[in-house]
Design a protein around this motif. Sequence first.
Motif, short mmCIF file in Angstrom:
data_model
loop_
_atom_site.label_atom_id
_atom_site.label_comp_id
_atom_site.label_asym_id
_atom_site.label_seq_id
_atom_site.Cartn_x
_atom_site.Cartn_y
_atom_site.Cartn_z
N ASP A 243 48.69 38.86 29.13
CA ASP A 243 48.68 37.45 28.78
C ASP A 243 47.79 36.86 30.41
O ASP A 243 47.09 36.20 30.27
CB ASP A 243 49.95 36.67 28.95
N ASP A 244 48.22 37.39 31.56
CA ASP A 244 47.79 37.18 32.82
C ASP A 244 47.41 38.62 33.42
O ASP A 244 47.91 39.25 34.04
CB ASP A 244 48.68 36.48 33.71
N PRO A 245 46.11 38.74 33.49
CA PRO A 245 45.51 39.98 34.12
C PRO A 245 45.92 40.21 35.71
O PRO A 245 46.37 41.29 36.12
CB PRO A 245 44.29 40.06 33.79
N LEU A 246 45.81 39.00 36.22
CA LEU A 246 46.25 39.10 37.76
C LEU A 246 47.66 39.28 38.07
O LEU A 246 48.00 40.21 38.91
CB LEU A 246 45.78 37.75 38.25
N GLY A 258 40.11 40.44 36.40
CA GLY A 258 38.57 39.53 36.70
C GLY A 258 37.55 40.18 36.06
O GLY A 258 37.70 40.98 34.79
N GLY A 259 36.37 40.24 36.56
CA GLY A 259 35.17 41.13 35.92
C GLY A 259 34.61 39.87 34.81
O GLY A 259 34.90 38.80 34.92
N VAL A 260 33.90 40.67 33.99
CA VAL A 260 33.36 39.92 32.88
C VAL A 260 34.15 39.69 31.89
O VAL A 260 35.20 40.30 31.58
CB VAL A 260 32.29 40.81 32.50
N LEU A 266 36.95 33.55 38.87
CA LEU A 266 38.01 33.35 39.41
C LEU A 266 38.06 32.46 40.85
O LEU A 266 36.85 32.54 41.62
CB LEU A 266 38.64 34.97 40.17
N ARG A 267 38.84 31.49 40.94
CA ARG A 267 38.83 30.55 41.94
C ARG A 267 38.84 31.51 43.25
O ARG A 267 40.02 32.29 43.26
CB ARG A 267 39.59 29.37 41.81
N PRO A 268 38.59 31.22 44.43
CA PRO A 268 38.98 31.89 45.74
C PRO A 268 40.30 32.06 45.98
O PRO A 268 40.86 32.96 46.49
CB PRO A 268 38.16 30.93 46.78
#
Length: 557
Positions: A243-246, A258-260, A266-268
């Motif tokens: 659900d949330d890769p980060l 992240g990525g394509v 992604l916000r800083p």
Amino acid sequence: MLPMNRRTFLRGSALAAGAGALSLTACGGQEQSGTDPQPLTLRMPGPDVAFPSPFTYRGGIGYLQASYLYDTLLWKDAAGEYIPWLATGFERSDDGRTYTFTLREGVTWHDGEPLTAEDVAFTFDYLAEHADQLAPSVITVPNYDNLAGVEAIDELTVEFRLREPDWTFEQFTGAGGVLIFPRHIWSSISEPGQQQDPALLVGSGPYRLTEYEPGTGANLYLANDDYFLGQPAVARIEHRPVDDPLAALLAGEVDQAGGVGPGTGLRPQALAPFEDRDEFEVIDAPFGETVVGLYWNLAAGGVLAEASFRRACALAIDRQMLVERLFDGKAAPGNPGLLPPSHPYHVPVEQYEHDPAQAEQLLADAGYERDGADGIRRGPDGEPLRFELLVSNEQPMGPVELVIAELAEIGIECEPVAVDLPSFHERLNSGQTELSMTTFGGTNTDEQPDGMAKVYASTSRSLQRAQGYANAEFDRLAEQQRATLDESERQELAAQMQQLVAEELPMLPLVYPPLTTIVRTTEFDAWYLTPGGVGGLVPGVNNKHAFVTGATTGGVS
């Protein structure tokens, strides 16, 4: 890029022709010394890429997964240079109409059958015969109309004859990136686009698909120990839905985030937990590798088909504000000519700088009166300027909400409708949209300006095509540039293509979001961003060259 004949192709890659043993070096936490090394596993977030056959995979991420199973004649290394893969090299005739590829010796399919030039010739003939069976999400589709014939000269030599020269033929979007599949598996199948049996996924690639859950993105690829380049450094690649890769990356559940993808950007502040930590690397691509685009469906007719209306919308949307509000300035405003300023073919075009007053004047001059300062505009027929804005539920809502608010300021009302990604693609493909917004890659690829045709050519089957747009002059320019082997002439044609689409504006590039990938390096430290992308459109870090070699430098033997 200079034309490559077989001699310069091999010299530039510092490789010897023919198949050879591949020496794998140690990388990250994978110990290559010792008697019993632990197999290296990489765990990736989904997403669902559909059935990963050459006929049905979904988009750029699907192409990457399909490339684990199927090989191509050429590939790219960490420097973004084309290198031998199934082919040891090729020769191009002086008139640019004949290409002769020489294949490696000793390559076999996963089932042990030999891979020969007959399979390569069959692949191209079969794809041409069943072109109507290819899913619109398949990204490597050669120009079959220009292919006069393909013939296996002997077991290791295949000749392609073109009707007209085509500079893309030695690239990913020509012959180089087509996934080669076995004749003995597919020759008896009449409807390849309908197949969903994993037993058919017999390729020559470095991995086999051993687990597949349709519709979930849960796929397991295990190394092909008999691979012609040697045993791959990465033994196991797991794609799993999260659900949330980060959060999953921080928790140790996956090795990449992240990525394509549809949610690129992604916000800083999202990067803060990963910075200054030895186990992670943050890989940034130059702005312009992907773009968020606003589409009008010209085929729907009415005001959507009027260029003045689309220009008014462009003037109403502050693209620099999107950069600041959504990405804290770590992005770039979209260019109406599509190619980002960093691309060598980019030329200045009309930018439609933010000017709501001019936008309102354009609409008033066209007869769209407004019910008061805050009311919705209506056309001469009394119909309100009210539209559905279709997005995928994987598209971040930040840009959607800001665009809706900006259009409302000039009296255009949009209702966002978010659907799952397969439904989004289905509706795009069938033209069931009014306005839509999506993110796609390939804008900064080394295969531009040909990539512009995927968006603007009337013959495009791509899911990123400008809906309902048909301009004979653009089609002529696109065909002419493809047949132009002289790079300076092609650059002049690219300038005309950009100026034309910026004037007619069938799609507005809103923003080039940051393309940032965060990877875990404790187990594998050979991640890299391939310059120019792979597959002609995919600017990601999942290059199988790294997974096979375990290295960020060098080619293959």
